[in-house]
Design an enzyme around this catalytic site. Structure first.
Site, PDB file in Angstrom:
ATOM      1  N   ASP A 594      26.996  18.546  13.839  1.00 31.14           N
ATOM      2  CA  ASP A 594      28.322  18.990  13.372  1.00 31.14           C
ATOM      3  C   ASP A 594      28.408  18.779  11.864  1.00 31.14           C
ATOM      4  OD1 ASP A 594      30.917  19.936  13.390  1.00 31.14           O
ATOM      5  OD2 ASP A 594      31.807  18.025  13.997  1.00 31.14           O
ATOM      6  N   LEU A 595      27.378  19.223  11.152  1.00 30.15           N
ATOM      7  CA  LEU A 595      27.260  18.919   9.729  1.00 30.15           C
ATOM      8  C   LEU A 595      27.970  19.972   8.887  1.00 30.15           C
ATOM      9  CD1 LEU A 595      26.192  16.954   7.676  1.00 30.15           C
ATOM     10  CD2 LEU A 595      24.030  18.187   7.658  1.00 30.15           C
TER      11      LEU A 595
END
Length: 673
Positions: A594-595
């Site tokens: 979830d960068l």
């Protein structure tokens, strides 16, 4: 699905010549039989030890007989009409008072114009080639020294090694006293470049048959380009610019190879069992262009060659450039020039050959792109379908729009504000009090800073983006403000933010961690926002991505039922079935999951929902919400984790992975049940 095969017609027409210029040939090598590094050192150490046999031991070997009644030294040169062999013959013929030499050349067609030209210069022409032993035996009869150069065969990767080994065996049978083989620098270094491996295979065989040898190891040829601006250079410079990406490359003129070979011929004892590296210069492509400009008075043009097009060159060729970018030749140029002070630099070669005809290399070159029409249309259809699905997903209620989310997500916060900006403002007497959102662009992050100066509140607009873009905007604002003060915001300072290449390398290190079990997934469920993600491990990335990521979201979005069928049955399998990693097959690599820019600060990342996945899966979220605009960042990242094949479908794969997160936002924020 068959890999999409584009290729530059201009390069393919001249491909054999261009690839041969690097003196490498393609050959598939069994990874299980790769050479150990200790073995490399043994051979290199052997080549550096002084060895002083008697002249009789070297020249008059047992059972060696001279077929020439005048006891003249017979030299056989292969590749006599090519770049390297041609230079050897030219250097031999240029020697004064060498009536003691007989020069032979091997030719498939002794009646060809090139062969007749050599014959007119006193060279003996023997009919034959490396594919048949009888012709080799005739040409090698009575030969004292043989010069061997082997060329690539694009249709049969192992053929060059077979040919080279055949020649070595025939030379052994003929009691040749000295074999000079032109290989390639770094052939012994496990580079992973099939061209280099082929040369190494021949080198090893030469040692095994115990024939006195000298091995020349040249680097890239200056002769790959013409000495004058031309169509060949227009295309070639473009390819080199795309594949080298600013890295330096070692260069040598083929004349220096010819002169090195002749020194070995004239001094067989001194050069026995020696490896001779050959590099006269080391330059980036810009350095080559600078030299052209200095010699010709103007900078040559170069074609824009997109990465996908350059990568349609033979895989051996692209692997060679990957090696140039990651490692590069390790040749000691100063030592080479000390051994031969007359070695050419790029500038010297250009100046000396300035008036030569430019037609020799550009006759067959064109700037046309040749491609497999059906494959290109299939890729185009996939791209268009992705756009349609992307549009449909984004139109769900409250779903964020890719490229337009900066109003809520791309604005800088105090924790994301580069410290260098704060330091420079405070150095001028300003105190930074707050950082607030201030609009957005698709290529930059923005903020409004509230500062105090002598008790008075002031506001500053901050924009962070790619270095070259920001510099251009800064200079443009300065010019307008100087012409009409107050007509535009007055720029206060231009600051260089921290180097994001270190962040890229750290992220690449995470992506380099693979699951030893070879399974995609994770040891427990994770959460992306409020969405629970199951991570049941499986050996198939396609199955995992469809079953564990896409289907759970699509079942909550009945509006997309027809679209999801196309997406799941056509697009995803098409893109993932053709996927090939640099270490085939695709490996499960650790990703954050979830960068986006809100989950990173400085050189730290947080709020992960990890899994072992295809590494490009991570890039979908990174591209969706931005925060990583710098070309420097992506260059540094892809140096460590190259784009997987087929690279021309890279953007489509990222769009596919981005869609997962867009679907997740549609479920969380609107459009779902």
């Amino acid at each position: 699905m068959e890999t999409i095969r584009h290729r530059l017609g201009s390069l393919s027409a001249n491909l054999e010549q261009l690839t041969a210029s690097y003196n490498r040939s393609p050959m598939e090598v069994d990874a299980g039989n790769r050479r150990p590094k200790t073995e490399h050192r043994r051979f290199r150490d052997r080549s550096s030890v002084e060895y002083s046999p008697t002249h009789d031991n070297l020249i008059n070997r047992k059972n060696h007989t001279m077929s020439n009644t005048d006891n003249k030294k017979i030299i056989l040169v292969l590749g006599a009409t090519g770049k390297q062999g041609g230079q050897v013959i030219s250097e031999l013929l240029a020697q004064d008072a060498r009536a003691d030499l007989v020069i032979r050349a091997l030719s498939r067609n002794p009646e060809s114009a090139a062969a007749r030209s050599l014959a007119a210069r006193g060279v003996q022409i023997y009919k034959g080639d490396l594919d048949e032993e009888e012709g080799l035996a005739r040409a090698l009869a009575g030969v004292d020294t043989a010069f061997l150069v082997t060329l690539p065969d694009m249709k049969d990767h192992q053929r060059e090694a077979t040919r080279g080994i055949r020649f070595v065996d025939e030379a052994k049978k003929a009691n040749v006293s000295h074999l000079i083989f032109t290989s390639v620098e770094d052939a012994d270094k496990n580079t992973g470049v099939p061209h280099f491996d082929t040369k190494w295979t021949i080198e090893q065989h030469i040692r095994e048959v115990d024939i006195p040898w000298t091995i020349l190891r040249p680097v890239a040829f200056m002769d790959n380009f013409t000495a004058n601006p031309s169509k060949a250079n227009f295309v070639g410079f473009g390819v080199f610019a795309t594949l080298l990406i600013g890295h330096s490359l070692h260069w040598v003129h083929t004349r220096d190879i010819g002169r090195a070979a002749v020194r070995a011929i004239n001094n067989p004892i001194e050069y026995r069992d020696k490896i001779i590296p050959l590099s006269g210069d080391v330059q980036t492509l810009n350095g080559v262009l600078d030299a052209y400009e200095k010699v010709h008075g103007k900078r040559p043009w170069k074609a824009y060659v997109p990465r996908w097009a350059a990568n349609q060159l033979p895989k051996d060729f692209t692997k060679m450039f990957q090696y140039f970018r990651k490692e590069g030749f390790s040749t000691d140029v100063a030592a080479c020039r000390k051994a031969d002070p007359e070695m050419y630099t790029v500038e010297k070669w250009l100046a000396e050959n300035k008036n030569l005809s430019t037609l020799k290399c550009c006759e067959a070159l064109r700037t046309t792109v040749v491609y497999d029409k059906s494959s290109v249309e299939e890729q185009r259809r996939t791209t268009e379908l992705l756009k349609e699905i992307n549009y449909e997903v984004l139109n769900l209620a409250n779903a964020p729009r890719m490229g337009h989310v900066a109003d809520t997500q791309r604005n800088l916060t105090m924790r994301q504000l580069p410290q260098d900006i704060v330091n420079q403002l405070e150095g001028q007497g300003f105190t930074v009090k707050s950082c607030e959102k201030s609009g957005s662009t698709s290529t930059s992050s923005t903020a409004t800073l509230t500062c105090h100066h002598n008790g008075e509140p002031l506001k500053f607009f901050v924009k962070i983006g790619e270095e070259e873009t920001m510099h251009a905007e800064f200079e443009s604002l300065m010019a307008i403000d100087a012409a009409s003060p107050g007509f535009c915001p007055k720029p206060i300072l231009l600051s260089e933010c921290e180097d994001t290449s270190e962040f890229a390398k750290k992220l690449a290190k995470v992506h380099s961690d693979t699951n030893r079990d070879g399974l995609f997934g994770f040891s427990c469920p994770t959460f992306c926002g409020s969405t629970r993600q199951e991570n049941t491990q499986t050996s198939s990335w396609k199955d995992f991505f469809i079953e564990m990521r896409l289907k759970p979201l699509l079942t909550q979005l009945p509006q997309l039922s027809s679209t999801s069928k196309v997406f799941l049955k056509d697009i995803v399998p098409r893109l993932l079935d053709s996927l090939r990693g640099t270490s085939f097959p695709i490996q499960p690599r650790l990703v954050h999951g979830d960068l986006w820019s809100g989950n990173a600060s400085g050189d730290r990342i947080f709020d992960p929902c990890c899994l072992y996945a295809h590494s490009e899966y991570e890039l979908g979220m990174m591209r969706m919400f931005g925060g990583w605009h710098s070309e420097r960042f992506w260059s540094a990242y892809h140096e460590e984790i190259p784009k997987d094949e087929p690279t021309e479908e890279f953007d489509d794969r990222i769009s596919m992975y981005t869609l997962y997160h867009q679907l997740n936002h549609a479920v969380m924020f609107g459009g779902g049940n």
